[in-house]
Design a protein around this motif. Structure first.
Motif, PDB file in Angstrom:
ATOM      1  N   ASN B 385     -47.353  24.547 -26.778  1.00 14.11           N
ATOM      2  CA  ASN B 385     -46.555  23.313 -26.781  1.00 14.11           C
ATOM      3  C   ASN B 385     -47.290  22.031 -26.396  1.00 14.11           C
ATOM      4  O   ASN B 385     -46.816  20.945 -26.705  1.00 14.11           O
ATOM      5  CB  ASN B 385     -45.369  23.467 -25.822  1.00 14.11           C
ATOM      6  N   LEU B 386     -48.391  22.164 -25.713  1.00 17.16           N
ATOM      7  CA  LEU B 386     -49.041  20.948 -25.188  1.00 17.16           C
ATOM      8  C   LEU B 386     -49.788  20.208 -26.285  1.00 17.16           C
ATOM      9  O   LEU B 386     -50.680  20.762 -26.925  1.00 17.16           O
ATOM     10  CB  LEU B 386     -50.001  21.325 -24.055  1.00 17.16           C
ATOM     11  N   GLY B 387     -49.409  18.958 -26.525  1.00 17.22           N
ATOM     12  CA  GLY B 387     -50.088  18.160 -27.523  1.00 17.22           C
ATOM     13  C   GLY B 387     -51.192  17.325 -26.901  1.00 17.22           C
ATOM     14  O   GLY B 387     -51.242  17.170 -25.677  1.00 17.22           O
ATOM     15  N   GLU B 388     -52.027  16.756 -27.742  1.00 14.38           N
ATOM     16  CA  GLU B 388     -53.171  15.968 -27.233  1.00 14.38           C
ATOM     17  C   GLU B 388     -52.732  14.735 -26.497  1.00 14.38           C
ATOM     18  O   GLU B 388     -53.385  14.287 -25.562  1.00 14.38           O
ATOM     19  CB  GLU B 388     -54.056  15.557 -28.411  1.00 14.38           C
ATOM     20  N   ASN B 389     -51.591  14.164 -26.911  1.00 10.70           N
ATOM     21  CA  ASN B 389     -51.120  12.944 -26.292  1.00 10.70           C
ATOM     22  C   ASN B 389     -49.994  13.218 -25.290  1.00 10.70           C
ATOM     23  O   ASN B 389     -49.171  12.360 -24.992  1.00 10.70           O
ATOM     24  CB  ASN B 389     -50.632  11.950 -27.373  1.00 10.70           C
ATOM     25  N   ASP B 390     -49.962  14.438 -24.770  1.00 12.53           N
ATOM     26  CA  ASP B 390     -48.950  14.804 -23.777  1.00 12.53           C
ATOM     27  C   ASP B 390     -49.529  14.663 -22.372  1.00 12.53           C
ATOM     28  O   ASP B 390     -50.753  14.645 -22.184  1.00 12.53           O
ATOM     29  CB  ASP B 390     -48.496  16.260 -23.977  1.00 12.53           C
ATOM     30  N   LEU B 391     -48.629  14.597 -21.419  1.00 13.20           N
ATOM     31  CA  LEU B 391     -49.037  14.501 -20.013  1.00 13.20           C
ATOM     32  C   LEU B 391     -48.320  15.593 -19.235  1.00 13.20           C
ATOM     33  O   LEU B 391     -47.141  15.858 -19.466  1.00 13.20           O
ATOM     34  CB  LEU B 391     -48.646  13.127 -19.450  1.00 13.20           C
ATOM     35  N   ILE B 392     -49.044  16.226 -18.329  1.00  9.70           N
ATOM     36  CA  ILE B 392     -48.427  17.216 -17.433  1.00  9.70           C
ATOM     37  C   ILE B 392     -48.294  16.570 -16.060  1.00  9.70           C
ATOM     38  O   ILE B 392     -49.277  16.066 -15.510  1.00  9.70           O
ATOM     39  CB  ILE B 392     -49.274  18.491 -17.325  1.00  9.70           C
ATOM     40  N   VAL B 393     -47.097  16.569 -15.557  1.00  6.49           N
ATOM     41  CA  VAL B 393     -46.828  15.941 -14.261  1.00  6.49           C
ATOM     42  C   VAL B 393     -46.355  17.012 -13.286  1.00  6.49           C
ATOM     43  O   VAL B 393     -45.527  17.846 -13.631  1.00  6.49           O
ATOM     44  CB  VAL B 393     -45.735  14.853 -14.425  1.00  6.49           C
ATOM     45  N   TYR B 394     -46.892  16.979 -12.082  1.00  7.90           N
ATOM     46  CA  TYR B 394     -46.474  17.938 -11.061  1.00  7.90           C
ATOM     47  C   TYR B 394     -45.956  17.181  -9.845  1.00  7.90           C
ATOM     48  O   TYR B 394     -46.324  16.019  -9.622  1.00  7.90           O
ATOM     49  CB  TYR B 394     -47.640  18.857 -10.661  1.00  7.90           C
ATOM     50  N   ASN B 395     -45.080  17.815  -9.073  1.00  7.41           N
ATOM     51  CA  ASN B 395     -44.557  17.150  -7.879  1.00  7.41           C
ATOM     52  C   ASN B 395     -44.906  17.873  -6.575  1.00  7.41           C
ATOM     53  O   ASN B 395     -44.533  17.424  -5.502  1.00  7.41           O
ATOM     54  CB  ASN B 395     -43.033  16.951  -7.984  1.00  7.41           C
ATOM     55  N   TYR B 396     -45.645  18.985  -6.661  1.00  5.85           N
ATOM     56  CA  TYR B 396     -46.035  19.729  -5.462  1.00  5.85           C
ATOM     57  C   TYR B 396     -47.462  19.334  -5.120  1.00  5.85           C
ATOM     58  O   TYR B 396     -48.420  19.937  -5.611  1.00  5.85           O
ATOM     59  CB  TYR B 396     -45.881  21.222  -5.723  1.00  5.85           C
ATOM     60  N   LYS B 397     -47.600  18.315  -4.288  1.00  3.82           N
ATOM     61  CA  LYS B 397     -48.901  17.688  -4.047  1.00  3.82           C
ATOM     62  C   LYS B 397     -49.952  18.670  -3.499  1.00  3.82           C
ATOM     63  O   LYS B 397     -51.112  18.612  -3.875  1.00  3.82           O
ATOM     64  CB  LYS B 397     -48.716  16.527  -3.056  1.00  3.82           C
ATOM     65  N   LEU B 398     -49.507  19.570  -2.648  1.00  2.00           N
ATOM     66  CA  LEU B 398     -50.470  20.495  -2.005  1.00  2.00           C
ATOM     67  C   LEU B 398     -51.204  21.375  -3.016  1.00  2.00           C
ATOM     68  O   LEU B 398     -52.263  21.907  -2.723  1.00  2.00           O
ATOM     69  CB  LEU B 398     -49.728  21.407  -1.020  1.00  2.00           C
ATOM     70  N   PHE B 399     -50.599  21.531  -4.192  1.00  2.00           N
ATOM     71  CA  PHE B 399     -51.176  22.431  -5.183  1.00  2.00           C
ATOM     72  C   PHE B 399     -52.060  21.694  -6.193  1.00  2.00           C
ATOM     73  O   PHE B 399     -52.488  22.288  -7.181  1.00  2.00           O
ATOM     74  CB  PHE B 399     -50.058  23.184  -5.916  1.00  2.00           C
ATOM     75  N   ASP B 400     -52.316  20.397  -5.962  1.00  2.00           N
ATOM     76  CA  ASP B 400     -52.993  19.635  -7.018  1.00  2.00           C
ATOM     77  C   ASP B 400     -54.360  20.235  -7.382  1.00  2.00           C
ATOM     78  O   ASP B 400     -54.696  20.320  -8.572  1.00  2.00           O
ATOM     79  CB  ASP B 400     -53.106  18.149  -6.661  1.00  2.00           C
ATOM     80  N   PHE B 401     -55.097  20.705  -6.383  1.00  2.00           N
ATOM     81  CA  PHE B 401     -56.426  21.236  -6.715  1.00  2.00           C
ATOM     82  C   PHE B 401     -56.322  22.577  -7.446  1.00  2.00           C
ATOM     83  O   PHE B 401     -57.263  22.991  -8.120  1.00  2.00           O
ATOM     84  CB  PHE B 401     -57.292  21.344  -5.451  1.00  2.00           C
TER      85      PHE B 401
END
Lengths: 237, 472
Positions: B385-401
Motif C-alpha cells: 500500500n505504501l506509495g512513493e509520495n506517502d508519509l508514515i506518521v507515528y505517535n509513540y515517540k519512544l519507538f522512533d528509533f
C-alpha cells in the motif's frame, strides 16, 4: 531332591529380588513415558489475544441484551477466556455477570458468575474454564448481566481487520450482529506437546532410568565386594 | 578391518566435532532471515546509523551503559556492506562458532572427545543460548572472550607459557570492553587463578606473570575508566532495572533453562545440580586437576550472579539474568566435564536428550524470530500500500528509533512534526493507544479524512493503522 528344589527356589527368588529394583526403575520410566504420551498429562501454555487497544464499546449489557461471541478454538483444551467489561470507572457496581460457554448445538458447557465488583473495569477479566473443546469447531461465549440497579456495563470490542485472535467470528449484541466487530479478548490454552517435546521427555526418562540403574548396579557391586571381604577375613580367622 | 588406528580415530573425532559446529552454524543462520528485532537491537542499529566515525561510536556508547568494543567490531562491516539486519545477526554467530571451536583447541586437547563433544553440544542446546547466537547485541562476543579468558587461565596455570599469559590478558581486556558483567566474570577468573597459584607452592613464581597480566590489563582498560565512572554515576541515580527479590532470584533459573518444554527448568537444574555434586565428590576424593578445573568452571557464573545481586542490593538494581550469558560456555564446560565421564549408555542417553532439547529450543526460537510479532503482516501491508509520495506518521515517540529500522527516514515523521499542508498522496498513521492523535478539525482544515484500516504492530508496539487521504 527336596533340598535341591529348595535351593533352586531360593536361587530363583534371589534372582527376582536382585532384579526387582531394575523392574521398579524401568516400570517408573514406562509410566513417565505413558503419562507424557498418550496420557497428555504434560501440556504447554498457548495464548491468543486481540492486539491494539480499542475504544469501541457495545451498548449496555443486560440479561435481555447479552453479548455473544462466536469463536473457533485453536487447541483442544481451553484453559481460560478473558474479556474486557467497562464499568464507567466504577459507576457500575451492582449486578451479577454471567459468563456462559456453548458448543455449536447451543449446549451449555460451562458457566461462571461474578459479582460486579469482581469484574475488572476496562481491563481483562479472566474466566478459568479448563474445558475440553474440539479445535476448529464453532463455540460461543455469552456475557449477560442481571441484578442491575440503574447502570449497566459495556463490552470492549475492536475491528476484525488486521491482526488479532484468529478464533473470533461474529459478535452479537442481543440478536443483532455487530458489523466488523470482535470482542477484545484473550484465549488461553493448555495444548498437547508436540513430537519433539514427547521425545525430549521420553529421552529424559530413559536417561534417568539409566542413571538410577547404574547407581543400583554400583551399590550392589559395593555390597558384594563388602560381603566378599567379610568372607575372606572370616576365612582367615 | 573395522579397528581404527589412533590417527584415524583422532581424524574421525575432529570430523565429528567440526560437523557438529557446522550443523549449528546452519541452524543459527536459518534464524536470521527475518526482520524481527527488539529494542536493544534497534539501539545497536541506531548507533551504527548515526555514528560515521569510530570516535563518534565510542562517544555515543560512553553516553549509554555498555562499553564500546561490540560496536567497534560491527562498524567495519557496516561501513563496507551497509546496515543489513542479516549481516548484523550473522556477526553474532561468528563468536558462537569460535567458542565452540575452543571445544576442539582446548577441551579436546586437555580432556577427551566425549567431554569436548558434549561441551559443544550443551553450549548450543542449553535453552538460553540460541536466542543470543542471533541477537544483534554483544552477548555472543562476551561469551567468546570470557570463555577464552577462562581457558587461557587454565593453560597459564598448567603450562605457564608466555603466550598463555598474553592470551589471558587480551581475552580479559576484550571481555571487559564488551560487557561489564563479562568484566566481572573475568575478575573472578583472575581471582581463582590467583588462589590456585598461591595454593600450589610449585607455581607461586607464576604470580609475577599474574601480576603483570593484571597491571597490563588495567593499563589497557585505563582509557575507558572515566566513561565507566560516568556510567556508574548515571546508573546510580536512575536506572530501569527493578528490585531483586526471591521471585526474581528464582527466575534466574528460568532464564537459563526455560524453553518450550514444560518443566525444562526443573529437569536442567537437576542435571546441572547432579553434575555439581558428582564433580564435587570426585574432587574431594581424588583431587584430580582436570576435575578441579571442571568444577571451577561453574563458578564464574555463580559468582557473577552473586556480585550482581550484591551490587544491586547495596547500590541500586543493576543486574538482570541475561548478564549471566557471557558465562554460559564455561558453565557448559563444567557440565561436560562431569557428564562426559558417565558410563557409555548414560552418555549416549544424554546426547539423545540434548538433541531433542535442541530441537525443542529451535522450534521456540523459530517462533520467536518468525512468528511472534506482527512485523511480517505490517511489512506486507506497507509493501502493498505504501506509495512513493506517502508519509508514515507515528505517535509513540519512544519507538522512533525502532520505526527507523523498518521505514525510510524520508517517509517517516512523528505526529507533532507533521505539516498537514504538505502535498502527500496518503498519510498512514500508526496510532498507538494513549498517544497524541490528529483532531478531526485539524484534518478537516487541510482537507484530510481519516479511515480505519486495521490492527497491526511492530515488536512490542501494537497500533491501529489509519489511512488519511484527501477528502473528495
Amino acid at each position: 531332591m527336596e533340598l535341591s528344589m529348595m535351593n533352586l527356589k531360593s536361587t530363583e527368588s534371589a534372582k527376582v529380588n536382585s532384579r526387582l529394583p531394575y523392574f521398579l526403575i524401568w516400570g517408573l520410566v514406562l509410566v513417565w513415558m505413558l503419562l507424557v504420551w498418550p496420557g497428555n498429562m504434560v501440556r504447554e501454555d498457548a495464548s491468543s489475544r486481540s492486539i491494539a487497544d480499542d475504544d469501541r464499546k457495545t451498548d449496555h449489557i443486560t440479561q435481555d441484551l447479552p453479548v455473544i461471541q462466536e469463536f473457533y478454538p485453536k487447541y483442544d483444551r481451553l484453559y481460560s477466556v478473558g474479556f474486557v467489561l467497562n464499568r464507567e470507572e466504577g459507576a457500575v457496581s451492582e449486578g451479577t455477570v454471567s459468563f456462559k460457554l456453548y458448543d455449536e448445538q447451543i449446549h451449555l458447557l460451562a458457566q461462571q458468575d461474578f459479582l460486579m465488583e469482581e469484574i475488572a473495569d476496562g481491563s481483562l477479566t479472566e474466566v478459568i474454564l479448563n474445558q475440553k473443546v474440539k479445535a476448529g469447531e464453532l463455540y460461543y461465549f455469552r456475557i449477560e448481566v442481571s441484578g442491575l440497579l440503574d447502570k449497566a456495563p459495556t463490552l470492549s470490542y475492536r475491528s476484525l481487520s488486521g491482526c488479532g485472535p484468529e478464533e473470533n467470528g461474529q459478535l452479537y449484541f442481543g440478536s443483532n450482529v455487530i458489523e466488523d466487530g470482535s470482542a477484545v479478548c484473550r484465549y488461553e490454552y493448555r495444548k498437547k506437546v508436540g513430537l519433539a517435546q514427547v521425545l525430549a521427555y521420553d529421552s529424559f526418562g530413559v536417561l534417568m532410568g539409566m542413571v538410577l540403574t547404574e547407581m543400583v548396579r554400583q551399590w550392589k557391586k559395593k555390597k558384594e565386594l563388602e560381603v566378599e571381604m567379610e568372607k575372606k577375613s572370616y576365612g582367615k580367622k | 578391518m573395522w579397528k581404527l588406528t589412533g590417527a584415524d580415530q583422532k581424524k574421525r573425532e575432529y570430523a565429528l566435532m567440526l560437523l557438529l559446529i557446522v550443523g549449528f552454524a546452519l541452524v543459527y543462520l536459518s534464524l536470521c532471515f527475518n526482520h524481527n528485532i527488539w529494542t536493544d537491537e534497534a539501539f545497536t542499529i541506531d548507533l551504527l546509523r548515526n555514528c560515521d566515525t569510530y570516535r563518534e561510536a565510542v562517544q555515543f556508547t560512553a553516553g549509554d551503559v555498555h562499553p564500546p568494543l561490540y560496536y567497534l567490531i560491527l562498524k567495519p562491516f557496516t561501513d563496507v556492506f551497509g546496515i543489513r539486519l542479516f549481516l548484523l545477526k550473522a556477526l553474532s554467530i561468528i563468536p558462537m562458532l569460535l567458542t565452540m571451536g575452543l571445544g576442539i583447541t582446548f577441551v579436546y586437547r586437555r580432556y577427551d572427545f566425549r567431554t569436548a563433544f558434549l561441551y559443544i553440544l550443551m553450549m548450543a542446546v542449553i535453552p538460553c543460548s540460541m536466542e543470543y547466537a542471533v541477537q544483534v547485541r554483544m552477548y555472543s562476543w562476551a561469551m567468546f572472550f570470557v570463555t577464552s579468558c577462562g581457558f587461557a587461565a587454565a593453560d597459564a596455570y598448567d603450562r605457564g607459557k608466555r603466550r598463555d599469559w598474553i592470551f589471558l590478558g587480551l581475552a580479559g581486556v576484550a571481555a571487559a570492553y564488551t560487557h561489564y558483567f563479562a568484566f566481572v566474570a573475568v575478575i573472578w577468573i583472575y581471582g581463582f587463578l590467583f588462589l590456585a597459584l598461591l595454593w600450589d607452592a610449585g607455581k607461586r613464581k607464576e604470580l609475577l606473570w599474574w601480576l603483570a597480566a593484571v597491571l597490563l590489563s588495567l593499563a589497557a582498560y585505563a582509557p575507558w575508566l572515566r566513561a565507566l565512572q560516568n556510567q556508574v554515576t548515571g546508573v546510580s541515580k536512575n536506572y530501569w532495572i527493578g528490585a531483586i527479590d526471591k521471585e526474581v532470584l528464582l527466575s534466574y533459573f528460568d532464564t537459563l533453562f526455560e524453553t518450550k518444554l514444560p518443566y525444562s527448568t526443573q529437569m536442567m537444574t537437576f542435571l546441572f545440580g547432579a553434575a555439581f555434586v558428582w564433580l564435587a565428590v570426585e574432587v574431594i576424593r581424588k583431587r584430580k586437576q582436570e576435575d578441579v578445573l571442571g568444577l571451577l568452571a561453574c563458578l564464574p557464573l555463580v559468582m557473577t550472579a552473586v556480585t550482581g545481586v550484591a551490587v544491586s542490593l547495596i547500590m541500586r538494581p543493576v543486574f538482570i539474568a541475561r548478564y549471566l550469558m557471557p558465562c554460559i560456555p564455561l558453565f557448559s564446560f563444567f557440565f561436560a566435564v562431569a557428564w562426559g565421564r558417565a558410563e557409555k549408555k548414560i552418555y549416549a542417553a544424554l546426547l539423545v536428550f540434548s538433541f531433542f532439547l535442541g530441537v525443542v529450543d529451535y522450534e521456540k526460537n523459530w517462533y520467536v524470530e518468525y512468528e511472534s510479532t506482527y512485523v511480517p503482516q505490517t511489512e506486507a501491508f506497507f509493501a502493498e500500500n505504501l506509495g512513493e509520495n506517502d508519509l508514515i506518521v507515528y505517535n509513540y515517540k519512544l519507538f522512533d528509533f525502532i520505526y527507523l529500522c523498518y521505514f525510510e527516514p524520508e517517509q517517516l515523521c512523528y505526529i507533532e512534526d507533521v505539516d498537514l499542508s504538505g502535498d502527500y498522496d496518503n498519510i498512514w498513521l500508526l496510532d498507538t493507544h494513549y498517544n497524541p492523535d490528529f483532531s478531526e478539525e485539524e484534518l478537516e482544515q487541510y482537507g484530510w479524512q481519516k479511515t480505519f484500516v486495521g490492527n497491526y504492530g511492530i515488536e512490542h508496539d501494537e497500533f491501529k493503522i489509519y489511512r488519511i487521504s484527501k477528502s473528495e
